[in-house]
Scaffold this motif. Sequence first.
Motif, mmCIF file in Angstrom:
data_model
loop_
_atom_site.group_PDB
_atom_site.id
_atom_site.type_symbol
_atom_site.label_atom_id
_atom_site.label_comp_id
_atom_site.label_asym_id
_atom_site.label_seq_id
_atom_site.Cartn_x
_atom_site.Cartn_y
_atom_site.Cartn_z
ATOM 1 N N LYS A 84 -13.808 8.027 -3.902
ATOM 2 C CA LYS A 84 -12.952 7.304 -2.959
ATOM 3 C C LYS A 84 -11.764 6.651 -3.686
ATOM 4 O O LYS A 84 -10.633 6.653 -3.180
ATOM 5 N N THR A 85 -12.029 6.093 -4.866
ATOM 6 C CA THR A 85 -10.959 5.426 -5.624
ATOM 7 C C THR A 85 -9.888 6.423 -6.042
ATOM 8 O O THR A 85 -8.682 6.157 -5.912
ATOM 9 N N LYS A 86 -10.306 7.574 -6.537
ATOM 10 C CA LYS A 86 -9.338 8.577 -6.965
ATOM 11 C C LYS A 86 -8.549 9.128 -5.775
ATOM 12 O O LYS A 86 -7.399 9.548 -5.935
ATOM 13 N N LYS A 87 -9.143 9.093 -4.611
ATOM 14 C CA LYS A 87 -8.456 9.591 -3.415
ATOM 15 C C LYS A 87 -7.334 8.656 -2.982
ATOM 16 O O LYS A 87 -6.242 9.107 -2.602
ATOM 17 N N VAL A 88 -7.559 7.334 -3.043
ATOM 18 C CA VAL A 88 -6.581 6.392 -2.502
ATOM 19 C C VAL A 88 -5.636 5.830 -3.554
ATOM 20 O O VAL A 88 -4.594 5.254 -3.202
ATOM 21 N N TYR A 89 -5.971 5.976 -4.842
ATOM 22 C CA TYR A 89 -5.101 5.416 -5.877
ATOM 23 C C TYR A 89 -3.659 5.896 -5.768
ATOM 24 O O TYR A 89 -2.728 5.085 -5.914
ATOM 25 N N PRO A 90 -3.406 7.192 -5.542
ATOM 26 C CA PRO A 90 -1.999 7.627 -5.434
ATOM 27 C C PRO A 90 -1.224 6.884 -4.353
ATOM 28 O O PRO A 90 -0.023 6.650 -4.505
ATOM 29 N N TYR A 91 -1.895 6.473 -3.263
ATOM 30 C CA TYR A 91 -1.207 5.742 -2.209
ATOM 31 C C TYR A 91 -0.845 4.332 -2.666
ATOM 32 O O TYR A 91 0.229 3.819 -2.339
ATOM 33 N N SER A 92 -1.730 3.699 -3.425
ATOM 34 C CA SER A 92 -1.420 2.357 -3.925
ATOM 35 C C SER A 92 -0.302 2.418 -4.961
ATOM 36 O O SER A 92 0.544 1.529 -5.030
ATOM 37 N N LYS A 93 -0.294 3.462 -5.765
ATOM 38 C CA LYS A 93 0.777 3.655 -6.741
ATOM 39 C C LYS A 93 2.109 3.844 -6.015
ATOM 40 O O LYS A 93 3.132 3.275 -6.402
ATOM 41 N N LEU A 94 2.075 4.631 -4.973
ATOM 42 C CA LEU A 94 3.279 4.841 -4.172
ATOM 43 C C LEU A 94 3.739 3.528 -3.543
ATOM 44 O O LEU A 94 4.933 3.241 -3.483
ATOM 45 N N ARG A 139 -13.165 3.730 6.526
ATOM 46 C CA ARG A 139 -13.063 2.268 6.432
ATOM 47 C C ARG A 139 -13.140 1.806 4.983
ATOM 48 O O ARG A 139 -12.339 0.983 4.534
ATOM 49 N N THR A 140 -14.103 2.326 4.227
ATOM 50 C CA THR A 140 -14.253 1.883 2.841
ATOM 51 C C THR A 140 -13.057 2.317 1.993
ATOM 52 O O THR A 140 -12.625 1.588 1.105
ATOM 53 N N VAL A 146 -6.463 -1.404 0.070
ATOM 54 C CA VAL A 146 -5.948 -2.774 0.151
ATOM 55 C C VAL A 146 -6.116 -3.485 -1.192
ATOM 56 O O VAL A 146 -5.210 -4.177 -1.666
ATOM 57 N N LYS A 147 -7.275 -3.308 -1.825
ATOM 58 C CA LYS A 147 -7.511 -3.930 -3.131
ATOM 59 C C LYS A 147 -6.561 -3.394 -4.190
ATOM 60 O O LYS A 147 -6.008 -4.141 -5.005
ATOM 61 N N LEU A 148 -6.367 -2.073 -4.184
ATOM 62 C CA LEU A 148 -5.520 -1.465 -5.198
ATOM 63 C C LEU A 148 -4.055 -1.831 -5.015
ATOM 64 O O LEU A 148 -3.307 -1.927 -5.999
ATOM 65 N N ILE A 149 -3.634 -2.043 -3.786
ATOM 66 C CA ILE A 149 -2.265 -2.498 -3.567
ATOM 67 C C ILE A 149 -2.066 -3.871 -4.202
ATOM 68 O O ILE A 149 -1.025 -4.154 -4.799
ATOM 69 N N HIS A 150 -3.083 -4.731 -4.103
ATOM 70 C CA HIS A 150 -3.009 -6.029 -4.778
ATOM 71 C C HIS A 150 -2.953 -5.829 -6.292
ATOM 72 O O HIS A 150 -2.193 -6.516 -6.993
ATOM 73 N N ARG A 151 -3.720 -4.858 -6.812
ATOM 74 C CA ARG A 151 -3.689 -4.572 -8.249
ATOM 75 C C ARG A 151 -2.308 -4.109 -8.684
ATOM 76 O O ARG A 151 -1.796 -4.544 -9.719
ATOM 77 N N GLN A 152 -1.702 -3.227 -7.911
ATOM 78 C CA GLN A 152 -0.442 -2.623 -8.317
ATOM 79 C C GLN A 152 0.766 -3.533 -8.117
ATOM 80 O O GLN A 152 1.741 -3.441 -8.854
ATOM 81 N N ILE A 202 -13.102 3.148 -13.314
ATOM 82 C CA ILE A 202 -12.759 4.495 -12.829
ATOM 83 C C ILE A 202 -11.298 4.809 -13.115
ATOM 84 O O ILE A 202 -10.954 5.912 -13.564
ATOM 85 N N LEU A 203 -10.420 3.838 -12.877
ATOM 86 C CA LEU A 203 -8.997 4.047 -13.133
ATOM 87 C C LEU A 203 -8.740 4.294 -14.615
ATOM 88 O O LEU A 203 -8.008 5.225 -14.989
#
Length: 238
Positions: A84-94, A139-140, A146-152, A202-203
Amino acid sequence: MNRGILTAILVMTTSHMLWAQTRQKDTVEVATDSVVNNSEMYYFFFDGDSIPKKAIELAPVVLSQPLRFASYKDRVLYSILRRKTKKVYPYSKLAAERLTELNKRLSTIERKSDRRRYTRIIQRYIEDEFTAELKKLTRTEGQILVKLIHRQTGVTTFNLVKELKSGWRAFWYNTTASMFDISLKEEYLPESVLEDYLIEDILQRGFADGSLERQPSALDFDYAALNNKWGKISFPDK
């Protein structure tokens, strides 16, 4: 997943260094006593530097220690979190890149009407290009995003919307997200939340093996220190 929520996430929201290397060969005299009086020295020129260097500075390497799991179930849950993390990370990076671009552009626009118009253009662009993919998030996955956007970015999604839209709009988005059990106020806390530490793990592993494109975190934490803090991995029962 609510389309308006995820569109807002990306709208409100490092530099990839390209360097050219040339090698210049020169013969220099060794002034001190040496076994060889003439030796070949190699100098390296990097893009943007006018002074040659005798050595190449390598990027730091982060070593991740093997994770220890309390049970087979915990290992499976980690694998699910990794997917799940690898799937959404590109969106948070964007999201972080879009936020940087948006703020940089808005700083050059004086009239409020022009600023609003430019923001709407970016929003339409994000909707057209990414809405179809974002609608597929669970949902997850949405909460991890949302968490990764805060990270980025260093700012929660709620505050991003509040800053660039309005307090009422931020409240509305958060209330709507809560129907899906998603909080736009969620922060990324790898120092105190096990799931967030595992996401960071994971990142970092993804950066190391090249499966994820590295983007530094806007938050201040020491990943190496976190490795020493968390022991055997055991997911809390939900």
